[in-house]
Scaffold this motif. Structure first.
Motif, PDB file in Angstrom:
ATOM      1  N   GLN A  94      -8.016  -5.846  12.899  1.00  0.00           N
ATOM      2  CA  GLN A  94      -7.944  -5.287  11.545  1.00  0.00           C
ATOM      3  C   GLN A  94      -9.255  -5.507  10.784  1.00  0.00           C
ATOM      4  N   VAL A  95      -9.826  -6.692  10.915  1.00  0.00           N
ATOM      5  CA  VAL A  95     -11.082  -6.990  10.224  1.00  0.00           C
ATOM      6  C   VAL A  95     -12.189  -6.040  10.698  1.00  0.00           C
ATOM      7  N   CYS A  96     -12.245  -5.801  11.995  1.00  0.00           N
ATOM      8  CA  CYS A  96     -13.250  -4.868  12.530  1.00  0.00           C
ATOM      9  C   CYS A  96     -13.001  -3.449  12.035  1.00  0.00           C
ATOM     10  N   GLU A  97     -11.727  -3.051  11.978  1.00  0.00           N
ATOM     11  CA  GLU A  97     -11.406  -1.719  11.442  1.00  0.00           C
ATOM     12  C   GLU A  97     -11.848  -1.605   9.983  1.00  0.00           C
ATOM     13  N   GLY A  98     -11.556  -2.643   9.209  1.00  0.00           N
ATOM     14  CA  GLY A  98     -11.945  -2.638   7.805  1.00  0.00           C
ATOM     15  C   GLY A  98     -13.444  -2.600   7.624  1.00  0.00           C
ATOM     16  N   GLN A  99     -14.164  -3.350   8.450  1.00  0.00           N
ATOM     17  CA  GLN A  99     -15.622  -3.354   8.372  1.00  0.00           C
ATOM     18  C   GLN A  99     -16.195  -1.982   8.716  1.00  0.00           C
ATOM     19  N   GLN A 100     -15.591  -1.307   9.699  1.00  0.00           N
ATOM     20  CA  GLN A 100     -16.066   0.027  10.052  1.00  0.00           C
ATOM     21  C   GLN A 100     -15.826   1.021   8.923  1.00  0.00           C
ATOM     22  N   TYR A 101     -14.651   0.945   8.298  1.00  0.00           N
ATOM     23  CA  TYR A 101     -14.396   1.802   7.137  1.00  0.00           C
ATOM     24  C   TYR A 101     -15.421   1.532   6.042  1.00  0.00           C
ATOM     25  N   ASP A 102     -15.730   0.262   5.841  1.00  0.00           N
ATOM     26  CA  ASP A 102     -16.712  -0.117   4.820  1.00  0.00           C
ATOM     27  C   ASP A 102     -18.067   0.529   5.118  1.00  0.00           C
ATOM     28  N   LEU A 103     -18.470   0.485   6.376  1.00  0.00           N
ATOM     29  CA  LEU A 103     -19.726   1.123   6.773  1.00  0.00           C
ATOM     30  C   LEU A 103     -19.653   2.641   6.613  1.00  0.00           C
ATOM     31  N   ASP A 104     -18.525   3.221   6.992  1.00  0.00           N
ATOM     32  CA  ASP A 104     -18.354   4.667   6.868  1.00  0.00           C
ATOM     33  C   ASP A 104     -18.454   5.114   5.409  1.00  0.00           C
ATOM     34  N   PHE A 105     -17.928   4.281   4.515  1.00  0.00           N
ATOM     35  CA  PHE A 105     -17.921   4.631   3.092  1.00  0.00           C
ATOM     36  C   PHE A 105     -19.327   4.753   2.519  1.00  0.00           C
ATOM     37  N   GLU A 106     -20.293   4.075   3.143  1.00  0.00           N
ATOM     38  CA  GLU A 106     -21.664   4.131   2.638  1.00  0.00           C
ATOM     39  C   GLU A 106     -22.214   5.553   2.680  1.00  0.00           C
ATOM     40  N   ASN A 107     -21.671   6.382   3.571  1.00  0.00           N
ATOM     41  CA  ASN A 107     -22.154   7.760   3.724  1.00  0.00           C
ATOM     42  C   ASN A 107     -21.226   8.793   3.088  1.00  0.00           C
ATOM     43  N   LYS A 108     -20.247   8.317   2.330  1.00  0.00           N
ATOM     44  CA  LYS A 108     -19.332   9.222   1.649  1.00  0.00           C
ATOM     45  C   LYS A 108     -19.566   9.155   0.138  1.00  0.00           C
ATOM     46  N   GLN A 109     -19.592  10.312  -0.490  1.00  0.00           N
ATOM     47  CA  GLN A 109     -19.791  10.333  -1.940  1.00  0.00           C
ATOM     48  C   GLN A 109     -18.539   9.873  -2.676  1.00  0.00           C
ATOM     49  N   HIS A 110     -17.397  10.375  -2.230  1.00  0.00           N
ATOM     50  CA  HIS A 110     -16.156  10.074  -2.940  1.00  0.00           C
ATOM     51  C   HIS A 110     -15.170   9.357  -2.032  1.00  0.00           C
ATOM     52  N   ILE A 111     -14.674   8.250  -2.535  1.00  0.00           N
ATOM     53  CA  ILE A 111     -13.635   7.490  -1.846  1.00  0.00           C
ATOM     54  C   ILE A 111     -12.519   7.265  -2.860  1.00  0.00           C
ATOM     55  N   SER A 112     -11.295   7.523  -2.489  1.00  0.00           N
ATOM     56  CA  SER A 112     -10.179   7.301  -3.411  1.00  0.00           C
ATOM     57  C   SER A 112      -9.895   5.798  -3.518  1.00  0.00           C
ATOM     58  N   THR A 113      -9.251   5.406  -4.600  1.00  0.00           N
ATOM     59  CA  THR A 113      -8.890   3.991  -4.746  1.00  0.00           C
ATOM     60  C   THR A 113      -7.939   3.571  -3.631  1.00  0.00           C
ATOM     61  N   GLU A 114      -7.086   4.510  -3.185  1.00  0.00           N
ATOM     62  CA  GLU A 114      -6.155   4.186  -2.087  1.00  0.00           C
ATOM     63  C   GLU A 114      -6.922   3.884  -0.797  1.00  0.00           C
ATOM     64  N   GLU A 115      -7.947   4.685  -0.514  1.00  0.00           N
ATOM     65  CA  GLU A 115      -8.766   4.449   0.680  1.00  0.00           C
ATOM     66  C   GLU A 115      -9.483   3.101   0.577  1.00  0.00           C
ATOM     67  N   TYR A 116      -9.990   2.814  -0.599  1.00  0.00           N
ATOM     68  CA  TYR A 116     -10.715   1.552  -0.782  1.00  0.00           C
ATOM     69  C   TYR A 116      -9.779   0.356  -0.606  1.00  0.00           C
ATOM     70  N   LEU A 117      -8.591   0.435  -1.202  1.00  0.00           N
ATOM     71  CA  LEU A 117      -7.646  -0.675  -1.096  1.00  0.00           C
ATOM     72  C   LEU A 117      -7.204  -0.889   0.359  1.00  0.00           C
ATOM     73  N   GLU A 118      -7.057   0.201   1.112  1.00  0.00           N
ATOM     74  CA  GLU A 118      -6.702   0.057   2.529  1.00  0.00           C
ATOM     75  C   GLU A 118      -7.835  -0.602   3.303  1.00  0.00           C
ATOM     76  N   MET A 119      -9.076  -0.246   2.966  1.00  0.00           N
ATOM     77  CA  MET A 119     -10.220  -0.861   3.640  1.00  0.00           C
ATOM     78  C   MET A 119     -10.255  -2.367   3.402  1.00  0.00           C
ATOM     79  N   ILE A 120     -10.089  -2.800   2.161  1.00  0.00           N
ATOM     80  CA  ILE A 120     -10.165  -4.243   1.899  1.00  0.00           C
ATOM     81  C   ILE A 120      -8.898  -4.969   2.356  1.00  0.00           C
ATOM     82  N   ARG A 121      -7.784  -4.224   2.462  1.00  0.00           N
ATOM     83  CA  ARG A 121      -6.585  -4.847   3.049  1.00  0.00           C
ATOM     84  C   ARG A 121      -6.879  -5.277   4.471  1.00  0.00           C
TER      85      ARG A 121
END
Length: 324
Positions: free
Chosen positions: A139-166
């Motif tokens: 899960q931690v690796c999945e979350g870290q990958q989402y975090d990296l992916d978000f760096e290249n996205k302009q818009h991230i929903s709060t739901e997506e962000y909360l799932e990433m940090i979960r």
């Protein structure tokens, strides 16, 4: 009765007895350095606390507590490399002192040692505890990958962000509480309530970290203020700001987080100006309070004593107002 200083003393004693090889020095010295920093030891503390609150023997939880802290420090070493972070707890990060290759290797060996330590748990529980640690690692690796992916996205929903940090942060805190309950032989329902409680606390803990990065005191925070902004990291503050911004503010945020060469001081100031206009500080504090209220509602229905509930609530309340 329940005593934070006592739990700290058990953790400190356990780490003092941790056997770390001396050679090759370039592999193990970064590991020792990472563990010597003034970490809060929140995850091992939560493991011991939940075990004690469930009337378990906290000494039986020490191998799991050690494992959790080792695993957490492994993630920090690698995170700092990916985030280009200069400071951790007020000290130069491992890769800044020894280089990226040594940082990767010392993190890897810490990951391996964390599994070695959890294998010393009560024999009949080892498989279950290792399974939880492994699932959490994924899960931690999945979350870290989402975090990296978000760096290249302009818009991230709060739901997506909360799932990433979960995944990236909350899962390990939740696992720490659940492991302690398991070691205390609590029933499965109570184990899962501790996990759910930990998820809420973990979400709040990461959002508080986001807040401190933008608005904290550098001397207390132990990291460079505004590092998330200068490295284009999409935090809760950014996500909420983008969500509430008008078109002009959205375009400005997109430009500032585009990766273009912008003076870091100017960039931080411009981003904070937008945050302030949108009242992001107070909106973030409101989200934090909501998460803690949700956590405390779970705590209220746990089958533990009222004394235990008050103790855990008081401990978590201290985290709400932390400055580091």
């Amino acid at each position: 009765m329940y005593n934070i200083e006592y739990y700290y003393s058990l953790i400190k004693s356990a780490f003092s007895k941790l056997s770390i090889p001396s050679s090759p020095e370039s592999l193990y010295e970064p590991l020792r350095y990472s563990l010597s920093m003034n970490g809060k030891r929140i995850r091992p503390l939560l493991c011991l606390i939940s075990c004690d609150l469930c009337n378990g023997d906290v000494n039986k939880a020490i191998p799991a507590a050690l494992s959790l802290e080792l695993f957490h420090n492994f993630t920090l070493i690698h995170d700092d490399i990916m985030d280009n972070a200069n400071l951790r707890r007020g000290y130069p990060t491992v890769y800044k002192k020894w280089g990226i290759n040594s940082g990767i290797l010392s993190g890897d060996v810490m990951f391996a040692i964390s599994y070695f330590e959890i294998s010393k748990s009560v024999p009949e529980l080892v498989n279950q505890l290792v399974s939880i640690l492994t699932q959490t690692a994924i899960q931690v690796c999945e979350g870290q990958q989402y975090d990296l992916d978000f760096e290249n996205k302009q818009h991230i929903s709060t739901e997506e962000y909360l799932e990433m940090i979960r995944l990236k942060t909350a899962a390990l805190i939740a696992a720490s509480l659940k492991m302690g309950a398991i070691i205390a032989n609590a029933d499965e329902i109570l184990q899962n309530k501790f996990y759910s409680f930990g998820e809420k606390i973990g979400l709040a803990f990461q959002i508080q970290d986001d807040l401190l990065d933008a608005y904290g005191d550098a001397n207390k925070f132990g990291k460079t203020i505004g590092n998330d902004i200068t490295t284009n990291k999409k935090t809760y503050l950014y996500v909420k700001a983008y969500e509430d911004a008008d078109e002009e503010q959205k375009n400005k945020l997109i430009y500032l987080y585009s990766g273009k060469e912008i003076n870091s001081v100017s960039k931080i100031n411009e981003v904070l100006t937008i945050f302030n206009k949108l009242d992001i500080l107070n909106k973030t504090k409101l989200k934090l309070n909501n998460l803690y209220e949700e956590a405390f509602s779970i705590l209220e229905i746990m089958e533990i004593s009222n004394t235990a509930k008050v103790f855990l609530k008081d401990f978590v309340s201290q985290l709400i107002n932390r400055e580091a």
